[in-house]
Write an enzyme that holds these catalytic residues in place. Structure first.
Site, PDB file in Angstrom:
ATOM      1  N   CYS A 161       0.833  -1.207   0.000  1.00  0.00           N
ATOM      2  CA  CYS A 161       0.000   0.000   0.000  1.00  0.00           C
ATOM      3  C   CYS A 161       0.872   1.265   0.000  1.00  0.00           C
ATOM      4  CB  CYS A 161      -0.899  -0.025   1.232  1.00  0.00           C
ATOM      5  SG  CYS A 161      -1.733   1.519   1.599  1.00  0.00           S
ATOM      6  N   CYS A 188       0.081   3.768   2.760  1.00  0.00           N
ATOM      7  CA  CYS A 188       0.548   3.286   4.074  1.00  0.00           C
ATOM      8  C   CYS A 188       2.030   3.601   4.246  1.00  0.00           C
ATOM      9  CB  CYS A 188       0.316   1.787   4.203  1.00  0.00           C
ATOM     10  SG  CYS A 188      -1.406   1.282   4.027  1.00  0.00           S
TER      11      CYS A 188
END
Length: 105
Positions: free
Chosen positions: A28, A31
């Site tokens: 991600c 993230c």
């Protein structure tokens, strides 16, 4: 940040005081953008226990908790969900800190 190791651990930790679960994944990009700021956030909110939940390892838990976008945050206090910052959007340090500041104690 401590990593979640089992669904049972999630349920046990959710029963404690002031726990924040950060749902994330290695792939991600949003993230990874917030990873460097998380230690500073943890330091600013020392009353909270922060737990990293790998979405890919705990997909059934994500479904159970209606977490479909990452990074996302779920807060618990004594077994009760006290707040959620759940979306697929990138989060800023200010947004994360605002979320934490506004959680009921």
């Amino acid at each position: 940040m401590r990593r979640l190791v089992s669904v049972d651990e999630f349920h046990d930790l959710a029963e404690e005081k002031q726990v924040v679960f950060m749902f994330t994944a290695g792939w991600c990009p949003d993230c990874r953008v917030i990873d460097p700021i998380i230690p500073e956030v943890e330091k600013s909110f020392e009353d909270y226990l922060f737990i990293s939940v790998d979405r890919d390892e705990f997909i059934d838990l994500c479904i159970e908790k209606d977490v479909y976008g990452i990074p996302s945050f779920l807060a618990f206090n004594n077994g009760q969900e006290t707040g959620r910052f759940v979306s697929k959007d990138r989060k800023t340090q200010e947004e994360i800190e605002s979320f934490l500041t506004n959680l009921p104690k």
